[in-house]
Design a protein around this motif. Structure first.
Motif, PDB file in Angstrom:
ATOM      1  N   LEU A 133      -0.697  14.487  -9.572  1.00  0.00           N
ATOM      2  CA  LEU A 133      -1.233  15.099  -8.356  1.00  0.00           C
ATOM      3  C   LEU A 133      -0.514  16.396  -8.038  1.00  0.00           C
ATOM      4  CD1 LEU A 133      -1.695  11.903  -6.163  1.00  0.00           C
ATOM      5  CD2 LEU A 133      -3.516  13.351  -7.087  1.00  0.00           C
ATOM      6  N   VAL A 187       1.249   9.070 -11.443  1.00  0.00           N
ATOM      7  CA  VAL A 187       0.218   9.514 -10.508  1.00  0.00           C
ATOM      8  C   VAL A 187       0.741  10.636  -9.623  1.00  0.00           C
ATOM      9  CG1 VAL A 187      -1.182   8.819  -8.524  1.00  0.00           C
ATOM     10  CG2 VAL A 187      -0.974   7.305 -10.497  1.00  0.00           C
ATOM     11  N   GLU A 209      -4.801   0.299  -6.525  1.00  0.00           N
ATOM     12  CA  GLU A 209      -5.820   1.340  -6.422  1.00  0.00           C
ATOM     13  C   GLU A 209      -5.247   2.719  -6.703  1.00  0.00           C
ATOM     14  OE1 GLU A 209      -8.692  -0.708  -2.995  1.00  0.00           O
ATOM     15  OE2 GLU A 209      -7.078   0.659  -2.425  1.00  0.00           O
ATOM     16  N   VAL A 210      -4.049   2.972  -6.217  1.00  0.00           N
ATOM     17  CA  VAL A 210      -3.454   4.311  -6.346  1.00  0.00           C
ATOM     18  C   VAL A 210      -2.948   4.565  -7.761  1.00  0.00           C
ATOM     19  CG1 VAL A 210      -1.544   5.784  -5.600  1.00  0.00           C
ATOM     20  CG2 VAL A 210      -2.876   4.518  -3.902  1.00  0.00           C
ATOM     21  N   LYS A 211      -2.260   3.600  -8.344  1.00  0.00           N
ATOM     22  CA  LYS A 211      -1.637   3.872  -9.643  1.00  0.00           C
ATOM     23  C   LYS A 211      -2.519   3.499 -10.833  1.00  0.00           C
ATOM     24  CE  LYS A 211       1.099  -0.394 -10.243  1.00  0.00           C
ATOM     25  NZ  LYS A 211       0.725  -0.695 -11.628  1.00  0.00           N
ATOM     26  N   VAL A 225      -3.227  13.096   0.288  1.00  0.00           N
ATOM     27  CA  VAL A 225      -3.841  13.308  -1.021  1.00  0.00           C
ATOM     28  C   VAL A 225      -4.550  12.043  -1.499  1.00  0.00           C
ATOM     29  CG1 VAL A 225      -3.421  13.942  -3.423  1.00  0.00           C
ATOM     30  CG2 VAL A 225      -2.073  15.008  -1.607  1.00  0.00           C
ATOM     31  N   VAL A 226      -3.873  10.910  -1.377  1.00  0.00           N
ATOM     32  CA  VAL A 226      -4.467   9.643  -1.807  1.00  0.00           C
ATOM     33  C   VAL A 226      -3.775   8.517  -1.058  1.00  0.00           C
ATOM     34  CG1 VAL A 226      -2.865   9.342  -3.732  1.00  0.00           C
ATOM     35  CG2 VAL A 226      -5.105   8.236  -3.820  1.00  0.00           C
ATOM     36  N   SER A 227      -4.495   7.430  -0.806  1.00  0.00           N
ATOM     37  CA  SER A 227      -3.899   6.250  -0.178  1.00  0.00           C
ATOM     38  C   SER A 227      -4.693   5.027  -0.590  1.00  0.00           C
ATOM     39  CB  SER A 227      -3.902   6.380   1.352  1.00  0.00           C
ATOM     40  OG  SER A 227      -5.220   6.421   1.855  1.00  0.00           O
ATOM     41  N   GLY A 228      -4.063   3.867  -0.467  1.00  0.00           N
ATOM     42  CA  GLY A 228      -4.720   2.610  -0.804  1.00  0.00           C
ATOM     43  C   GLY A 228      -3.710   1.589  -1.257  1.00  0.00           C
ATOM     44  N   ALA A 262       0.735   5.811   0.500  1.00  0.00           N
ATOM     45  CA  ALA A 262       0.031   7.062   0.770  1.00  0.00           C
ATOM     46  C   ALA A 262       0.864   8.207   0.218  1.00  0.00           C
ATOM     47  CB  ALA A 262      -0.189   7.245   2.271  1.00  0.00           C
ATOM     48  N   LYS A 269       0.842  -1.185   0.000  1.00  0.00           N
ATOM     49  CA  LYS A 269       0.000   0.000   0.000  1.00  0.00           C
ATOM     50  C   LYS A 269       0.884   1.244   0.000  1.00  0.00           C
ATOM     51  CE  LYS A 269      -3.950  -2.063   2.421  1.00  0.00           C
ATOM     52  NZ  LYS A 269      -4.786  -2.035   3.653  1.00  0.00           N
TER      53      LYS A 269
END
Length: 237
Positions: free
Chosen positions: A232, A228, A218-220, A211-214, A203, A201
């Protein structure tokens, strides 16, 4: 294993980290990405019990770093981006000092130190004063010291900076084995290619805010982590 819940750190009138929440489970390698000054090191130091903070809670295996810091520190290891070691000691004395602090038995430390010293190729240098070590050698020594008590949680701030390619490869293998055995790793890095290949995972933090996590997928999405991250950054300029 590590739960950061609405964590906020303030310096004067500036929020260095603002309402950050991240949950890292046993067995996960969790990458922490952001530009310089984004709040990564501040967060890692708070998790390690080095920095006090104004709001929120940080739990290590269910224990509060605020209320029970000693229990938390027994369960973890922290390696900063620029290890501050006792340079008047030899490498061996420093490693044995750390093992003493954590109550590692003579038999366990002999086995563990022998293994990691061989992996990182430091055996011929451990009789020398740490003051003679290069940055990369100090980084290796700090990593070995962090591993000697078999912590459940390992916090790493830019761990690959200063390491040669072989040592970087070995560290990645150690990180993966640690998590396969049920441990967890939370680490910051600017090397996005490494993060993409290594992390379960991730963040991304910007200006102290998440800004985003997962999961990495999911993120890329269908792109790369670098794409990504740059997207951002451009979106928030």
């Amino acid at each position: 294993m590590l739960k950061i819940d609405h964590y906020t750190k303030v310096y004067g009138s500036k929020k260095a980290v603002d309402d950050l929440s991240i949950h890292i489970l046993p067995g996960e390698i969790y990458g922490f990405i952001g530009h310089n000054g984004a709040g990564k090191t501040t967060t890692l130091k708070a998790c390690a019990g080095i920095l006090q903070f104004e709001q929120g809670e940080i739990l290590v295996d269910g224990n509060s770093i605020r209320r029970d810091p000693l229990t938390c520190k027994k369960l973890m290891a922290y390696v900063p981006d620029n290890p501050d070691l006792y340079e008047f000691m030899t490498g061996w004395k420093y490693l044995n000092f750390v093992a003493d602090v954590y109550g590692v038995s003579a038999a366990d430390r002999k086995e563990r130190l022998g293994q990691f010293v061989e992996i990182f190729g430091l055996s011929t240098a451990l009789g020398q004063s740490i003051s003679t070590y290069s940055h990369g050698m100090k980084q290796k020594l700090a990593l070995i010291a962090a591993l000697v008590h078999q912590p459940k949680l390992i916090l790493l701030d830019e761990p690959f900076v200063g390491l040669d390619p072989l040592a970087s490869h070995e560290l990645k293998q150690i990180m993966r084995r640690h998590c396969e055995d049920g441990g967890s790793i939370f680490f910051s890095t600017h090397v996005l290619e490494v993060a993409e290949k290594l992390c379960d995972k991730v963040a991304i933090i910007r200006g102290g805010r998440l800004v985003v996590s997962g999961t990495m997928e999911e993120v890329k999405g269908t792109g790369s982590l670098e794409e990504v991250f740059l997207e951002l950054e451009d979106r928030n300029d």
